[in-house]
Scaffold this motif. Structure first.
Motif, PDB file in Angstrom:
ATOM      1  N   TYR A   1       0.736  -8.669   0.394  1.00 43.84           N
ATOM      2  CA  TYR A   1       1.806  -7.898   1.022  1.00 43.84           C
ATOM      3  C   TYR A   1       2.916  -7.634   0.007  1.00 43.84           C
TER       4      TYR A   1
ATOM      5  N   VAL B   1       6.756  -6.904   0.058  1.00 48.65           N
ATOM      6  CA  VAL B   1       7.797  -7.052   1.075  1.00 48.65           C
ATOM      7  C   VAL B   1       9.190  -6.858   0.483  1.00 48.65           C
TER       8      VAL B   1
ATOM      9  N   THR C   1       5.593  -4.705  10.187  1.00 48.84           N
ATOM     10  CA  THR C   1       5.149  -6.091  10.228  1.00 48.84           C
ATOM     11  C   THR C   1       6.275  -6.898   9.603  1.00 48.84           C
TER      12      THR C   1
ATOM     13  N   VAL D   1       7.109  -5.917   5.631  1.00 47.56           N
ATOM     14  CA  VAL D   1       6.035  -5.405   4.789  1.00 47.56           C
ATOM     15  C   VAL D   1       6.308  -3.931   4.494  1.00 47.56           C
TER      16      VAL D   1
ATOM     17  N   GLU E   1       6.040  -9.837  -3.947  1.00 44.15           N
ATOM     18  CA  GLU E   1       4.660  -9.757  -3.475  1.00 44.15           C
ATOM     19  C   GLU E   1       4.277 -11.098  -2.861  1.00 44.15           C
TER      20      GLU E   1
ATOM     21  N   GLY F   1      -2.290 -12.697  -0.614  1.00 46.73           N
ATOM     22  CA  GLY F   1      -3.110 -12.871   0.574  1.00 46.73           C
ATOM     23  C   GLY F   1      -4.102 -14.010   0.408  1.00 46.73           C
TER      24      GLY F   1
ATOM     25  N   ARG G   1       4.389 -14.459  11.350  1.00 47.61           N
ATOM     26  CA  ARG G   1       4.180 -13.005  11.329  1.00 47.61           C
ATOM     27  C   ARG G   1       4.439 -12.399  12.697  1.00 47.61           C
TER      28      ARG G   1
END
Length: 144
Positions: free
Chosen positions: A7, A9, A43, A67, A82, A85, A126
């Motif tokens: 992601y 962000v 998100t 995000v 960043e 993931g 989240r």
């Protein structure tokens, strides 16, 4: 188990004891995102960076994140980073102080008893879709 993407962000950070002040930071982020027309399909991710059992409360870091697409141009008015993931166990939790505390109390024994090992990444809370406006979140625990 879900494999989360990397992601990109935008985020705001607060340092201090976890609690109601974290919500103030998230609301400030949402206000910024709304002005930039980013909130409608957003998100949001909350990241309690430190374990309050091992980090003094005054040093605990909390990041409120949104995000962003890879091509969204930031104007320097907010921080960017960043999030990597990977595999995460996803827990759907009612977003009240009591339910979050209970979830964190129960998640770690459950994690170990089911043979999972936590990865060295931050835990994510989240929010997306209806969860931004309803009192639920997903606690995402990174696993190896």
């Amino acid at each position: 188990v879900e494999t989360l993407p990397d992601y990109r962000v935008a985020y705001l950070r607060r340092v201090g004891p976890y609690g109601p002040a974290n919500n103030t930071v998230m609301e400030k982020l949402k206000k910024w995102a709304k002005k930039k027309n980013l909130l409608a399909s957003a998100t949001l991710i909350a990241i309690p960076q430190d374990n309050p059992e091992t980090t003094p409360p005054d040093n605990c870091r909390f990041d409120a994140c949104i995000v962003l697409s890879k091509d969204y141009a930031l104007d320097g008015s907010i921080c960017e980073k960043e999030l990597s993931g990977g595999k995460y166990l996803i827990y759907d939790v009612k977003h009240t102080a009591e339910d979050i505390q209970e979830a964190y109390t129960n998640i770690f024994p459950s994690l170990l008893s089911n043979g999972f090992q936590m990865d060295n990444k931050p835990i994510l809370e989240r929010y997306f879709g209806d969860k931004i406006h309803k009192p639920y979140c997903e606690i995402c625990i990174p696993i190896k």
